[in-house]
Scaffold this motif. Structure first.
Motif, mmCIF file in Angstrom:
data_model
loop_
_atom_site.group_PDB
_atom_site.id
_atom_site.type_symbol
_atom_site.label_atom_id
_atom_site.label_comp_id
_atom_site.label_asym_id
_atom_site.label_seq_id
_atom_site.Cartn_x
_atom_site.Cartn_y
_atom_site.Cartn_z
ATOM 1 N N MET A 1 -35.596 30.170 -24.217
ATOM 2 C CA MET A 1 -35.379 30.081 -22.847
ATOM 3 C C MET A 1 -34.212 30.847 -22.261
ATOM 4 O O MET A 1 -33.146 30.838 -23.056
ATOM 5 C CB MET A 1 -35.101 28.527 -22.739
ATOM 6 C CG MET A 1 -35.531 27.936 -21.210
ATOM 7 S SD MET A 1 -37.281 27.525 -21.117
ATOM 8 C CE MET A 1 -37.183 25.710 -21.487
ATOM 9 N N THR B 1 -24.424 27.590 -20.300
ATOM 10 C CA THR B 1 -24.802 26.665 -21.359
ATOM 11 C C THR B 1 -24.085 25.183 -21.575
ATOM 12 O O THR B 1 -24.746 24.361 -22.178
ATOM 13 C CB THR B 1 -24.545 27.482 -22.772
ATOM 14 O OG1 THR B 1 -23.102 27.687 -22.852
ATOM 15 C CG2 THR B 1 -25.466 28.603 -22.944
ATOM 16 N N TYR C 1 -27.054 23.708 -19.230
ATOM 17 C CA TYR C 1 -28.489 23.936 -19.693
ATOM 18 C C TYR C 1 -28.551 23.927 -21.140
ATOM 19 O O TYR C 1 -28.248 25.433 -21.473
ATOM 20 C CB TYR C 1 -28.885 24.884 -18.923
ATOM 21 C CG TYR C 1 -29.142 24.870 -17.383
ATOM 22 C CD1 TYR C 1 -30.436 24.249 -17.204
ATOM 23 C CD2 TYR C 1 -28.320 24.998 -16.504
ATOM 24 C CE1 TYR C 1 -30.818 23.943 -15.729
ATOM 25 C CE2 TYR C 1 -28.651 24.826 -15.093
ATOM 26 C CZ TYR C 1 -29.875 24.138 -14.737
ATOM 27 O OH TYR C 1 -30.191 24.105 -13.554
ATOM 28 N N LYS C 2 -28.620 23.171 -21.985
ATOM 29 C CA LYS C 2 -28.457 23.104 -23.367
ATOM 30 C C LYS C 2 -29.545 24.050 -24.100
ATOM 31 O O LYS C 2 -28.983 24.629 -24.888
ATOM 32 C CB LYS C 2 -28.248 21.673 -24.125
ATOM 33 C CG LYS C 2 -27.251 20.722 -23.418
ATOM 34 C CD LYS C 2 -25.975 21.255 -24.063
ATOM 35 C CE LYS C 2 -24.844 20.228 -23.232
ATOM 36 N NZ LYS C 2 -23.502 20.883 -23.311
ATOM 37 N N ASN C 3 -30.937 24.051 -23.302
ATOM 38 C CA ASN C 3 -31.703 24.975 -24.230
ATOM 39 C C ASN C 3 -31.857 26.253 -23.931
ATOM 40 O O ASN C 3 -32.757 27.038 -24.024
ATOM 41 C CB ASN C 3 -33.087 24.305 -23.972
ATOM 42 C CG ASN C 3 -33.259 23.713 -22.477
ATOM 43 O OD1 ASN C 3 -32.658 24.009 -21.607
ATOM 44 N ND2 ASN C 3 -34.433 23.291 -22.319
ATOM 45 N N ASN D 1 -30.740 29.962 -24.403
ATOM 46 C CA ASN D 1 -30.300 30.712 -25.628
ATOM 47 C C ASN D 1 -30.055 32.168 -25.630
ATOM 48 O O ASN D 1 -29.573 32.896 -26.521
ATOM 49 C CB ASN D 1 -31.089 30.164 -26.819
ATOM 50 C CG ASN D 1 -32.495 30.494 -26.830
ATOM 51 O OD1 ASN D 1 -32.973 31.286 -25.935
ATOM 52 N ND2 ASN D 1 -33.512 29.726 -27.582
ATOM 53 N N LYS E 1 -35.427 29.744 -17.529
ATOM 54 C CA LYS E 1 -35.007 28.606 -16.845
ATOM 55 C C LYS E 1 -34.336 28.425 -15.744
ATOM 56 O O LYS E 1 -34.265 27.811 -14.662
ATOM 57 C CB LYS E 1 -34.377 27.892 -17.893
ATOM 58 C CG LYS E 1 -33.787 26.222 -17.421
ATOM 59 C CD LYS E 1 -35.062 25.433 -17.421
ATOM 60 C CE LYS E 1 -34.308 24.030 -17.009
ATOM 61 N NZ LYS E 1 -35.446 23.080 -16.820
#
Ligand SMILES: NC(=O)c1ccc[n+]([C@@H]2O[C@H](COP(=O)([O-])OP(=O)(O)OC[C@H]3O[C@@H](n4cnc5c(N)ncnc54)[C@H](OP(=O)(O)O)[C@@H]3O)[C@@H](O)[C@H]2O)c1
Length: 249
Positions: free
Chosen positions: A1, A21, A24-26, A28, A79
């Motif tokens: 993502m 980040t 929005y943890k996902n 990368n 995302k």
């Protein structure tokens, strides 16, 4: 993502790259766009996800083709898109170079629209778009006329798009800060001086961006940082603009 951030080499855009980040943890990978390649490269040490620097001059409409090609080749899941690239100029309209005014429209409106259109097919269900407008969008601004008009465009476009994208659960947040401490005014004050009272309302990019990211996660259509700017927004919604403009100067 992935996330894509324009105007990433400085100020608000750079701060988005630093903070994304945490919210929005996902995500990368972040694609970072601006003209100053060296600055884009130095951003890598700020974050622990992969950055992809993309050098584009957004005054040139052909530059979007580069992004379009990259998206086609890599087919990423986007995302979050943040359109932060932009500039302004303080001063009377007739004192300003005509090309500078039209370039402002090219970056602040045309490129923002083209990037949004180009990236949208890759934005995931429940994805997010953050458009950096300004409190200048709330009211016509003499001596900042073209800039304020470009930001009214961004605000209007973002709110309408937010409704259009409901089916895909994509939320569009228009961020409307007052004056922010960045390099923006180094460029903006070349032909005229910022109105003295505005100097009392300067805020930090860190706080504006943190609020914008929280508002975007929450799916809000507007993000306005600081009580004075919220009060200004209400004023411009309740008092006729011709009256505010009379006392403006
Ligand atoms: N600072 C404020 O008071 C304030 C208030 C409200 C809204 N805003 C808005 O916030 C956004 C970011 O401004 P900022 O305060 O962060 O200013 P900034 O520090 O001057 O950053 C502007 C960014 O836009 C990029 N940019 C400008 N022209 C470009 C072009 N032709 N092609 C590609 N990128 C270009 C710059 O990158 P390169 O120069 O490397 O290309 C830079 O990364 C702008 O849309 C501005 O209108 C700022």
């Amino acid at each position: 993502m992935i996330a894509i951030v324009t105007g990433a080499s400085s100020g608000i855009g750079k701060e988005f790259v630093r903070q994304i980040t945490s919210h929005y943890k996902n995500i990368n990978e972040i694609w970072v766009i601006a003209r100053r390649t060296e600055r884009l490269k130095t951003l890598q040490k700020m974050v622990n996800v992969k950055l992809v620097p993309i050098t584009l001059d957004l005054i040139n409409p052909d530059s979007i083709k580069v992004l379009k090609k990259m998206l086609k080749e890599r087919s990423p899941k986007v995302k979050l898109l943040v359109n932060s690239a932009g500039f302004g100029q303080v001063g009377g309209f007739t004192d300003m170079d005509c090309k500078y005014s039209t370039d402002m429209i090219a970056v602040n409106c045309t490129a923002l629209t083209a990037i949004t259109h180009t990236v949208l097919p890759y934005i995931t269900y429940n994805g997010r778009i953050i458009q950096i407008a300004s409190s200048a969008a709330f009211l016509p601004q003499p001596d900042f006329a073209v800039y304020a008009a470009t930001k009214s465009y961004v605000l209007s476009f973002s709110r309408a798009l937010n409704i259009e994208l409901k089916r895909r659960k994509i939320k569009v947040t228009a961020v409307c800060p007052g004056p922010v401490k960045t390099e923006f005014f180094d460029l903006a004050e070349k032909t005229g001086k910022l109105a003295e009272y505005k100097k009392y309302f300067f805020v930090d990019a860190v706080k504006v961006v943190r609020k914008a990211l929280i508002d975007s996660v929450d799916g809000k259509e507007l993000s306005i940082y600081s009580i004075p700017m919220k009060a200004f927004y209400i004023l411009t919604k309740t008092v006729p603009h011709r009256i505010i403009l009379k006392i403006y100067k």
